[in-house]
Design a protein around this motif. Structure first.
Motif, PDB file in Angstrom:
ATOM      1  N   ASN A   1       0.826  -1.211   0.000  1.00 20.37           N
ATOM      2  CA  ASN A   1       0.000   0.000   0.000  1.00 20.37           C
ATOM      3  C   ASN A   1       0.852   1.249   0.000  1.00 20.37           C
ATOM      4  O   ASN A   1       0.446   2.295  -0.538  1.00 20.37           O
ATOM      5  CB  ASN A   1      -0.920   0.003   1.222  1.00 20.37           C
ATOM      6  CG  ASN A   1      -1.857  -1.182   1.227  1.00 20.37           C
ATOM      7  OD1 ASN A   1      -1.466  -2.275   1.611  1.00 20.37           O
ATOM      8  ND2 ASN A   1      -3.086  -0.984   0.767  1.00 20.37           N
ATOM      9  N   ASP A   2       2.034   1.170   0.601  1.00 17.51           N
ATOM     10  CA  ASP A   2       2.935   2.313   0.640  1.00 17.51           C
ATOM     11  C   ASP A   2       3.398   2.707  -0.756  1.00 17.51           C
ATOM     12  O   ASP A   2       3.652   3.883  -1.028  1.00 17.51           O
ATOM     13  CB  ASP A   2       4.146   1.978   1.526  1.00 17.51           C
ATOM     14  CG  ASP A   2       5.012   3.192   1.832  1.00 17.51           C
ATOM     15  OD1 ASP A   2       4.461   4.180   2.355  1.00 17.51           O
ATOM     16  OD2 ASP A   2       6.223   3.151   1.536  1.00 17.51           O
ATOM     17  N   ARG A   3       3.472   1.705  -1.668  1.00 14.37           N
ATOM     18  CA  ARG A   3       3.886   1.963  -3.044  1.00 14.37           C
ATOM     19  C   ARG A   3       2.721   2.280  -3.961  1.00 14.37           C
ATOM     20  O   ARG A   3       2.838   3.096  -4.874  1.00 14.37           O
ATOM     21  CB  ARG A   3       4.623   0.728  -3.606  1.00 14.37           C
ATOM     22  CG  ARG A   3       5.928   0.383  -2.917  1.00 14.37           C
ATOM     23  CD  ARG A   3       7.052   1.381  -3.229  1.00 14.37           C
ATOM     24  NE  ARG A   3       7.225   1.634  -4.649  1.00 14.37           N
ATOM     25  CZ  ARG A   3       7.976   0.884  -5.447  1.00 14.37           C
ATOM     26  NH1 ARG A   3       8.599  -0.181  -4.969  1.00 14.37           N
ATOM     27  NH2 ARG A   3       8.114   1.204  -6.728  1.00 14.37           N
ATOM     28  N   LEU A   4       1.586   1.608  -3.740  1.00 13.95           N
ATOM     29  CA  LEU A   4       0.487   1.682  -4.701  1.00 13.95           C
ATOM     30  C   LEU A   4      -0.771   2.350  -4.162  1.00 13.95           C
ATOM     31  O   LEU A   4      -1.756   2.469  -4.880  1.00 13.95           O
ATOM     32  CB  LEU A   4       0.132   0.269  -5.189  1.00 13.95           C
ATOM     33  CG  LEU A   4       1.245  -0.497  -5.914  1.00 13.95           C
ATOM     34  CD1 LEU A   4       0.770  -1.897  -6.272  1.00 13.95           C
ATOM     35  CD2 LEU A   4       1.693   0.258  -7.162  1.00 13.95           C
ATOM     36  N   GLY A   5      -0.743   2.816  -2.917  1.00 14.59           N
ATOM     37  CA  GLY A   5      -1.937   3.388  -2.315  1.00 14.59           C
ATOM     38  C   GLY A   5      -2.221   4.825  -2.672  1.00 14.59           C
ATOM     39  O   GLY A   5      -3.276   5.358  -2.314  1.00 14.59           O
TER      40      GLY A   5
ATOM     41  N   GLY B   1       2.288   7.245  -6.244  1.00 14.27           N
ATOM     42  CA  GLY B   1       2.970   5.962  -6.177  1.00 14.27           C
ATOM     43  C   GLY B   1       2.620   5.072  -7.351  1.00 14.27           C
ATOM     44  O   GLY B   1       3.486   4.356  -7.893  1.00 14.27           O
ATOM     45  N   GLN B   2       1.367   5.113  -7.767  1.00 20.01           N
ATOM     46  CA  GLN B   2       0.952   4.306  -8.911  1.00 20.01           C
ATOM     47  C   GLN B   2       1.635   4.786 -10.192  1.00 20.01           C
ATOM     48  O   GLN B   2       2.060   3.977 -11.022  1.00 20.01           O
ATOM     49  CB  GLN B   2      -0.567   4.364  -9.052  1.00 20.01           C
ATOM     50  CG  GLN B   2      -1.314   3.679  -7.928  1.00 20.01           C
ATOM     51  CD  GLN B   2      -2.787   4.018  -7.902  1.00 20.01           C
ATOM     52  OE1 GLN B   2      -3.307   4.655  -8.828  1.00 20.01           O
ATOM     53  NE2 GLN B   2      -3.481   3.618  -6.842  1.00 20.01           N
ATOM     54  N   MET B   3       1.750   6.098 -10.362  1.00 21.37           N
ATOM     55  CA  MET B   3       2.415   6.628 -11.541  1.00 21.37           C
ATOM     56  C   MET B   3       3.898   6.253 -11.554  1.00 21.37           C
ATOM     57  O   MET B   3       4.447   5.880 -12.593  1.00 21.37           O
ATOM     58  CB  MET B   3       2.265   8.153 -11.587  1.00 21.37           C
ATOM     59  CG  MET B   3       0.839   8.630 -11.836  1.00 21.37           C
ATOM     60  SD  MET B   3       0.132   8.021 -13.410  1.00 21.37           S
ATOM     61  CE  MET B   3      -0.905   6.670 -12.807  1.00 21.37           C
ATOM     62  N   LYS B   4       4.519   6.299 -10.403  1.00 21.68           N
ATOM     63  CA  LYS B   4       5.933   5.935 -10.301  1.00 21.68           C
ATOM     64  C   LYS B   4       6.122   4.459 -10.616  1.00 21.68           C
ATOM     65  O   LYS B   4       7.047   4.074 -11.352  1.00 21.68           O
ATOM     66  CB  LYS B   4       6.447   6.253  -8.902  1.00 21.68           C
ATOM     67  CG  LYS B   4       7.935   5.989  -8.720  1.00 21.68           C
ATOM     68  CD  LYS B   4       8.389   6.389  -7.316  1.00 21.68           C
ATOM     69  CE  LYS B   4       9.875   6.090  -7.122  1.00 21.68           C
ATOM     70  NZ  LYS B   4      10.327   6.460  -5.750  1.00 21.68           N
ATOM     71  N   ALA B   5       5.243   3.621 -10.067  1.00 20.18           N
ATOM     72  CA  ALA B   5       5.330   2.188 -10.331  1.00 20.18           C
ATOM     73  C   ALA B   5       5.068   1.897 -11.810  1.00 20.18           C
ATOM     74  O   ALA B   5       5.723   1.030 -12.409  1.00 20.18           O
ATOM     75  CB  ALA B   5       4.339   1.428  -9.457  1.00 20.18           C
TER      76      ALA B   5
END
Length: 552
Positions: A320-324, A328-332
């Protein structure tokens, strides 16, 4: 005028793609493959974490709903099924799980002669190429077309807590849950927990279409028709002679000189048999369908897995720390596009294993542990929580309840009625409670307690046995492993197929997909479906090798 082919395969899914490859490999046979869906060349199909976005997409998904299920307190379950090249292997969670040895020994005991574990194990080994870590380096073990990848180095660091928790439960950590556990004489093969092996290659989903259909499509003896709904199997004199299918509003006919093979899946294969006049006579007559062959078990015997999940807020970083967050979603997303790495390159199901509930002689529960918490919007799209969380889940592996699939009209476009009949036996109710107790124990071990900020409602630790069963009835859901609706067996009174996948009493007709399972395997069903199709293709070729070609 109908075109003639040696073999007609209905359904370009997990099984149908395998058949298309193996039946065309020699160049001897002309094969027609018919698929209701369209292309699988879609971004969210190929991105490993993207199956959340195909979960309810009507462009690639049949989006079925089951009937109200008394065992689940009248709830109506959503049943996604692949409607696309690759079938459900193009929209599933990519977990590659063989199942347990006793699953297949039970197949043989049910009348599926030649489908015991030792035979099946050799079939798996021929199917797979395992991309895995070995002594600190990557190696490719096996030469089969199905790429099975060890993604443990890409799993979120939070998953180490799950493996530690498993050890505190007394479960061994497995380097490969499809292989034997080297942990002492008291541990059964494949019992324990580890990182999930996935059908991913180079950071992209590796479906049955990728592994089998694409090589086959380079051959001149395979014809693929997509966007086509098969209306019925044509029969004459107790033999399947071809199919009628609708494409772009027009009905087309195709003739099979050798065999018609249904690989439309555990929902659509029995539906198509019934629409063709092959099935329980009373059901067919009720819908005005002429009975070509009274075969009472068509559509019956349905089995599926139910799992109950509980979410927890974490006091440390999870996925959640990466995709929440949007940022974070744009970076991923950028990381994935540039390198095919990062959180989008790994399926969410990261840790799993088979374990024994209290008193069980063999592993009877599958455990899932995911380093993320999320929900599903009313639209069906996933919504990952902004706050850090994780999931613990248990799934009874070998249910004894059986439901059915039954047509609701003579119209091929109308979905059949799906009756799961969940928790219909006392054994299944007892196993649901034992599995839930196991989840309680897992949630309470120190390795989980250390990273838990809060147990989200309903709190499973506060439940007694009666509450655990009611919680299971209210919250457990399908994990989309439908099977057994055209099962192999000894005779027409107890099954639909013989051990060579031939329909009892109807020449030139086979069913080769998960509906042919005599009983559901203990885990995810994609791997055993492909294995079954590969071995069944060998049986088809063996049975036809001495028959002359239609043109000879």
């Amino acid at each position: 005028m109908a075109q003639t082919f040696d073999f007609i395969i209905v359904g370009a899914g997990s099984a149908g793609c395998v058949l298309a490859d193996k039946l065309t490999a020699s160049g001897r046979y002309n094969v027609l493959l018919i698929e209701a869906g369209g292309t699988d060349r879609r971004f969210w199909i190929k991105v490993p974490v993207g199956y959340g976005f195909t979960f309810s997409n009507p462009a690639v998904n049949w989006r079925y709903s089951a009937a109200a299920d008394p065992g689940l307190n009248g709830r109506e379950a959503y049943w996604p099924r692949g409607k696309v090249l690759g079938g459900s292997s193009s929209i599933n969670a990519m977990a590659y799980v063989r199942g347990l040895p006793h699953d297949f020994d039970d197949w043989e005991a049910a009348g599926a002669t030649g489908w015991g574990w030792e035979t099946v194990r050799r079939g798996y080994e021929a199917l797979e190429s395992n991309d895995e870590w070995h002594q600190g380096r990557r190696r490719l073990r096996g030469t089969g077309p199905v790429r099975v990848t060890d993604l443990s180095e890409r799993m979120h660091p939070f998953t180490r807590n799950f493996l530690a928790a498993g050890q505190e439960m007394g479960w061994p950590v497995l380097p490969d849950m499809n292989g034997p556990a080297d942990t002492g004489a008291n541990t059964l093969p494949s019992e324990g927990m580890g990182y999930v092996r996935s059908t991913v290659k180079g950071g992209r989903r590796w479906s049955s279409a990728d592994a089998f259909l694409r090589p086959a499509m380079r051959r001149g003896n395979l014809t693929v028709v997509s966007g086509a709904l098969v209306e019925k199997v044509l029969t004459a004199g107790g033999r399947a002679t071809g199919v009628a299918y609708r494409v772009k509003g027009q009905t087309q006919l195709a003739t099979a000189a050798r065999e018609v093979i249904l690989s439309a899946g555990a929902v659509n294969s029995p539906q198509l048999l019934q629409l063709s006049g092959i099935g329980p006579a009373a059901l067919l007559q009720r819908h005005g369908i002429a009975v070509k062959h009274d075969l009472p078990q068509v559509g019956r015997g349905l089995q599926d897995h139910l799992a109950v999940s509980h979410f927890f807020w974490a006091n440390t970083a999870t996925l959640n720390d990466r995709l929440g967050s949007f940022a974070g979603q744009m970076k991923a997303g950028l990381q994935y596009v540039l390198s095919r790495k990062g959180p989008l390159s790994v399926p969410v199901n990261q840790c799993s294993g088979f374990v024994r509930s209290q008193g069980a002689a063999l592993p009877d529960v599958q455990v899932y542990c995911n380093p993320a918490s999320y929900s599903t919007r009313p639209s069906g799209k996933p919504q990952i929580d902004r706050d850090n969380g994780f999931l613990l889940c248990v799934q009874p592996g070998r249910p004894t309840s059986r439901g059915q699939i039954a047509i609701q009209s003579a119209d091929p476009a109308q979905p059949p009625r799906i009756e799961p009949n969940s928790l219909a036996t006392d054994e299944d109710k007892a196993t649901a409670v034992r599995a839930s107790r196991l989840l309680q124990a897992l949630a309470a071990v120190p390795a989980i307690n250390r990273v838990t900020r809060e147990r989200r409602a309903p709190d499973i630790l506060e439940m007694d046995d009666a509450a655990l069963l009611e919680n299971f009835r209210n919250r457990a859901g399908s994990v989309f492993h439908a099977s057994c609706t055209c099962r192999m067996g000894r005779e027409a009174s107890d099954s639909v197929l013989d051990a060579r996948l031939r329909v009892h009493g109807m020449a030139g007709l086979r069913v080769i997909d998960a509906s042919a399972f005599p009983n559901i395997t203990s885990g995810n069903t994609n791997a055993p479906t492909m294995m079954l199709a590969a071995r069944a293709a060998d049986l088809v070729l063996e049975d036809n090798k001495n028959r002359p070609l239609a043109a000879e």
